[in-house]
Design a protein around this motif. Structure first.
Motif, mmCIF file in Angstrom:
data_model
loop_
_atom_site.group_PDB
_atom_site.id
_atom_site.type_symbol
_atom_site.label_atom_id
_atom_site.label_comp_id
_atom_site.label_asym_id
_atom_site.label_seq_id
_atom_site.Cartn_x
_atom_site.Cartn_y
_atom_site.Cartn_z
ATOM 1 N N PHE A 7 37.726 54.299 5.646
ATOM 2 C CA PHE A 7 38.944 54.131 4.862
ATOM 3 C C PHE A 7 40.176 54.282 5.745
ATOM 4 N N GLN A 11 43.063 51.487 6.525
ATOM 5 C CA GLN A 11 44.454 51.762 6.201
ATOM 6 C C GLN A 11 45.345 51.606 7.424
ATOM 7 N N ALA A 120 46.414 45.594 2.257
ATOM 8 C CA ALA A 120 45.461 46.446 1.543
ATOM 9 C C ALA A 120 44.819 45.674 0.395
ATOM 10 N N SER A 124 40.944 45.532 1.243
ATOM 11 C CA SER A 124 40.206 46.508 0.440
ATOM 12 C C SER A 124 39.755 45.931 -0.892
ATOM 13 N N PHE A 175 39.119 49.504 -5.567
ATOM 14 C CA PHE A 175 39.142 49.098 -4.161
ATOM 15 C C PHE A 175 37.803 49.432 -3.515
ATOM 16 N N VAL A 177 35.531 50.689 -0.210
ATOM 17 C CA VAL A 177 35.469 51.469 1.029
ATOM 18 C C VAL A 177 34.023 51.461 1.502
ATOM 19 N N PRO A 272 44.365 53.510 -2.129
ATOM 20 C CA PRO A 272 44.663 52.352 -1.286
ATOM 21 C C PRO A 272 46.037 52.461 -0.686
#
Length: 272
Positions: A7, A11, A120, A124, A175, A177, A272
């Motif tokens: 994650f 990011q 994102a 994601s 989202f 991950v 997110p």
């Protein structure tokens, strides 16, 4: 730990443009720009344009995302020009690229927030569900943006915050991950992102991106109330990106297509 590491890496990738802007700010502090006859703000504008072009050329960013960032830039510059005229903050250095007291690079700082949201969303696999009617969203987001143009008191800002919390109380953002789907409330997600933007604002003012009145005699931390302001500013960015992707089923609401993988609630570290 594996999911958290994955994650964090994603990011960081989504923050590429924002990191680039901060890097340019730091670089402008150490390069002999005066010897080159180049104003600092002009250097920052050229640097932002080159980074943006590189991201599109390498296909890190899609042309549509670049177009959305131009919109974020325009919205940000309009707000900057108004607030600078009111004395809320200032850009004291001289530059060819200053218009209405605001260097043109300033809009890219807002665009960097929009860039994060757009990246994102794609990387994601963000999906929204439980959104209020679009007309209500537009009215609330428009009111939120408009209130920055008036010297609204704290009660107005808190009233807008309460209205947004009420309208989006059932909105969830899903989202991915590491191949797993997670879900959390949109208001909490925006609040956590705004906290990181607030920290970035402290770094940016420390590097001389702009100067608040209380920083005129030397750098001091940005007022904590700016955290709420950034949380409100993130709402238009999310709405714009959601509408930008609506044709591909990436916006929520009644007609959206959700991922077939069941989503589950996440912890704060997985926002997110």
């Amino acid at each position: 730990m594996h999911l958290l590491a994955h994650f964090t890496a994603v990011q960081a990738l989504c923050c590429t443009f924002a990191f680039s802007v901060v890097g340019l700010l730091a670089l402008s502090k150490v390069l002999p720009l005066e010897d080159w006859g180049l104003a600092r703000y002009d250097f920052l504008l050229l640097g932002c344009l080159l980074v943006q072009a590189a991201l599109v050329w390498t296909r890190f960013e899609t042309p549509r995302e670049a177009g959305a960032l131009l919109l974020f830039h325009a919205l940000g510059f309009g707000l900057e020009a108004h607030r600078v005229a009111l004395g809320a903050w200032a850009y004291p250095d001289e530059a060819v690229s200053k218009v209405l007291g605001v260097p043109l690079y300033a809009g890219f700082m807002y665009a960097s927030v929009g860039s994060y949201v757009a990246q994102a969303w794609r990387r994601s696999g963000l999906r929204l569900s439980g959104e209020p009617p679009l007309a209500l969203q537009v009215a609330l987001v428009g009111g939120t943006y408009a209130h920055f143009f008036v010297m609204a008191g704290l009660e107005v800002r808190l009233g807008l915050t309460a209205a947004l919390l009420l309208a989006y109380r059932r909105t969830r953002v899903a989202f991915t991950v590491g191949g797993e789907r997670f879900r959390m409330g949109l208001p909490l997600s925006l609040a956590l992102i705004a906290a990181f933007v607030y920290l970035a604002e402290n770094v940016a003012t420390g590097l001389g991106a702009w100067v608040y009145p209380h920083q005129a005699g030397g750098w001091q931390p940005v007022h904590p109330g700016k955290w709420l302001a950034w949380a409100l500013m993130l709402t238009p960015a999310v709405l714009i990106v959601a509408r930008m992707n609506a044709g591909e089923g990436q916006a929520g609401g009644a007609g959206a297509t959700m991922s077939p993988t069941p989503a589950r609630r996440s912890g704060p570290s997985e926002t997110p």
